[in-house]
Design an enzyme around this catalytic site. Sequence first.
Site, PDB file in Angstrom:
ATOM      1  N   SER A 257       0.792  -1.305  -0.076  1.00 53.30           N
ATOM      2  CA  SER A 257       0.133  -0.130   0.051  1.00 53.30           C
ATOM      3  C   SER A 257       0.878   1.281   0.193  1.00 53.30           C
ATOM      4  O   SER A 257       2.005   1.102   0.642  1.00 53.30           O
ATOM      5  CB  SER A 257      -0.777   0.005   1.425  1.00 53.30           C
ATOM      6  N   SER A 258       0.259   2.423  -0.471  1.00 54.26           N
ATOM      7  CA  SER A 258       1.372   3.515  -0.657  1.00 54.26           C
ATOM      8  C   SER A 258       1.415   4.330   0.879  1.00 54.26           C
ATOM      9  O   SER A 258       2.150   4.949   1.025  1.00 54.26           O
ATOM     10  CB  SER A 258       0.465   4.472  -1.306  1.00 54.26           C
ATOM     11  N   CYS A 259       0.616   3.610   1.829  1.00 55.67           N
ATOM     12  CA  CYS A 259       0.637   4.434   3.299  1.00 55.67           C
ATOM     13  C   CYS A 259       1.792   3.697   3.975  1.00 55.67           C
ATOM     14  O   CYS A 259       2.304   4.222   5.072  1.00 55.67           O
ATOM     15  CB  CYS A 259      -0.388   4.061   4.157  1.00 55.67           C
TER      16      CYS A 259
ATOM     17  N   TYR B  10      -1.403  -0.574  10.223  1.00 54.82           N
ATOM     18  CA  TYR B  10      -1.691  -1.344   8.985  1.00 54.82           C
ATOM     19  C   TYR B  10      -0.381  -1.145   8.082  1.00 54.82           C
ATOM     20  O   TYR B  10       0.181  -2.213   7.601  1.00 54.82           O
ATOM     21  CB  TYR B  10      -2.951  -0.542   8.194  1.00 54.82           C
TER      22      TYR B  10
ATOM     23  N   LYS C 159       2.097  -3.988   6.562  1.00 62.68           N
ATOM     24  CA  LYS C 159       2.380  -4.140   5.161  1.00 62.68           C
ATOM     25  C   LYS C 159       3.906  -4.285   4.812  1.00 62.68           C
ATOM     26  O   LYS C 159       4.356  -4.711   3.874  1.00 62.68           O
ATOM     27  CB  LYS C 159       1.734  -2.957   4.278  1.00 62.68           C
TER      28      LYS C 159
ATOM     29  N   HIS D 167     -13.058   3.813   2.341  1.00 61.41           N
ATOM     30  CA  HIS D 167     -12.390   4.797   2.028  1.00 61.41           C
ATOM     31  C   HIS D 167     -13.318   6.035   1.465  1.00 61.41           C
ATOM     32  O   HIS D 167     -14.300   6.029   1.330  1.00 61.41           O
ATOM     33  CB  HIS D 167     -11.306   4.556   0.904  1.00 61.41           C
TER      34      HIS D 167
HETATM   35  O1  GFB Z   1      -9.748   7.333   1.869  1.00 62.00           O
HETATM   36  P1  GFB Z   1      -9.469   7.455   3.224  1.00 62.00           P
HETATM   37  O2  GFB Z   1     -10.289   7.009   4.232  1.00 62.00           O
HETATM   38  O3  GFB Z   1      -7.861   7.197   3.418  1.00 62.00           O
HETATM   39  O4  GFB Z   1      -9.437   9.094   3.499  1.00 62.00           O
HETATM   40  P2  GFB Z   1      -6.355   7.627   3.656  1.00 62.00           P
HETATM   41  C1  GFB Z   1      -8.724  10.022   2.661  1.00 62.00           C
HETATM   42  C2  GFB Z   1      -9.305  11.539   2.950  1.00 62.00           C
HETATM   43  O5  GFB Z   1     -10.660  11.937   2.734  1.00 62.00           O
HETATM   44  C3  GFB Z   1      -8.892  11.662   4.419  1.00 62.00           C
HETATM   45  C4  GFB Z   1     -11.353  12.375   3.648  1.00 62.00           C
HETATM   46  O6  GFB Z   1      -8.291  13.138   4.362  1.00 62.00           O
HETATM   47  C5  GFB Z   1     -10.216  11.756   4.804  1.00 62.00           C
HETATM   48  O7  GFB Z   1     -10.466  12.704   6.098  1.00 62.00           O
HETATM   49  N1  GFB Z   1     -12.712  11.971   3.803  1.00 62.00           N
HETATM   50  C6  GFB Z   1     -13.721  13.088   3.535  1.00 62.00           C
HETATM   51  C7  GFB Z   1     -13.116  10.960   3.889  1.00 62.00           C
HETATM   52  N2  GFB Z   1     -14.804  12.488   3.484  1.00 62.00           N
HETATM   53  C8  GFB Z   1     -14.685  11.221   3.934  1.00 62.00           C
HETATM   54  C9  GFB Z   1     -15.516  10.045   4.122  1.00 62.00           C
HETATM   55  O8  GFB Z   1     -16.798  10.330   4.219  1.00 62.00           O
HETATM   56  N3  GFB Z   1     -14.932   8.972   4.277  1.00 62.00           N
HETATM   57  C10 GFB Z   1     -13.716   8.632   4.416  1.00 62.00           C
HETATM   58  N4  GFB Z   1     -13.256   7.389   4.677  1.00 62.00           N
HETATM   59  N5  GFB Z   1     -12.621   9.687   4.178  1.00 62.00           N
HETATM   60  C11 GFB Z   1      -6.189   4.944   3.922  1.00 62.00           C
HETATM   61  C12 GFB Z   1      -5.271   4.222   5.093  1.00 62.00           C
HETATM   62  O9  GFB Z   1      -5.738   6.438   4.138  1.00 62.00           O
HETATM   63  O10 GFB Z   1      -5.585   4.837   2.743  1.00 62.00           O
HETATM   64  C13 GFB Z   1      -5.191   2.954   4.798  1.00 62.00           C
HETATM   65  O11 GFB Z   1      -5.961   4.718   6.244  1.00 62.00           O
HETATM   66  C14 GFB Z   1      -5.033   2.779   3.277  1.00 62.00           C
HETATM   67  O12 GFB Z   1      -4.258   2.428   5.514  1.00 62.00           O
HETATM   68  C15 GFB Z   1      -5.661   3.619   2.338  1.00 62.00           C
HETATM   69  O13 GFB Z   1      -3.455   3.009   3.141  1.00 62.00           O
HETATM   70  C16 GFB Z   1      -5.441   3.322   0.963  1.00 62.00           C
HETATM   71  O14 GFB Z   1      -5.744   7.797   2.051  1.00 62.00           O
HETATM   72  O15 GFB Z   1      -6.244   8.892   4.476  1.00 62.00           O
END
Ligand code: GFB
Length: 314
Positions: free
Chosen positions: A108-110, A137, A141, A180
Amino acid sequence: MDKSSLIYVAGHRGLVGSAILRRLQSAGFENLLTPSRTEVDLTDQYAVEGFFDCERPEYVFLAAAKVGGILANSTYPADFILQNLQVETNVFDSARRAGVKKLLFLGSSCIYPKLALQPLKEEYLLTGPLEPTNEPYAVAKIAGIVMAQSFRRQYGLDAISIMPTNLYGPGDNFDLETSHVLPALIRKFHEAKLAGEWRVTVWGTGTPRREFLHVDDLADAAVFLMERYSSEKIVNVGVGEDVSIGELAALIADVVGYEGEIVYDPSKPDGTPRKLLDITRLARLGWEPKIGLREGIEQTYRWYVETGGMRGDD
Ligand code: GFB
């Protein structure tokens, strides 16, 4: 791989595994192993060993993982580190014992440091502190990457690791607590449109930037690399461009046809400020993505409307 090779797609009901399965089926691979979770629980060492001993797959796509969005990662950190480490140790060790020819591990890119230079080059791995919201996580990874490298060095297992950027597409998780951002916003705008609501809340400030790759492109890259790449060096898989969460929200609202207001909730975490992959290594190998972001969102939205977002469990 040839068309009759015995191929095991671990995690075949999840977003990534189901896309790899579709890609293999459409390319004519006919010997695909897809046991259900009740048949083989990948967190159970004895079940995994028994499966590999009995079936003897030649090629393994390790797409099984405990995954989720920013809130799920922060809420269930123990599950994220434990289950991912269990799956990785069980599958790598069983694959090695059973004489698997090649194993592809999905990272994963994280895994990259929170404040690394952008775009993220593969060599930035382990050069700085991780983003706290998904550190458990990411550590699991990173362990998988080091496991692939170590099994290659010590046992000669042809294990490769690929690092996808943020993925989306048909089969994604649309649960608002654990998903996500991209599926979450599709669902929020769609439901607001249907209910005639004029306000949708987007988490965080809207300023973080993310790169989004359609899962069918990822599956294509995974099969491409399985067939043509063999090295302990990890390979990024992305599109080479990112958007802010605010831009993404506007694009999804447009695709869905939601015309109301978009408001931000800064009490929710932003996560890492930016996560754009450098895809030079993959481009040099001769692969590039095909599905544009708007087109991919339109297709994913159609899938969501047609299926109600029903998916297999990953
Ligand atoms: O996609 P996301 O949950 O994961 O959130 P990450 C990306 C951005 O979108 C964050 C915003 O800045 C969130 O605050 N966001 C806005 C939202 N509205 C929403 C919403 O309704 N739901 C969600 N989920 N986000 C994940 C990692 O990070 O990326 C994992 O936690 C994994 O480990 C994955 O690597 C690919 O990109 O921040």
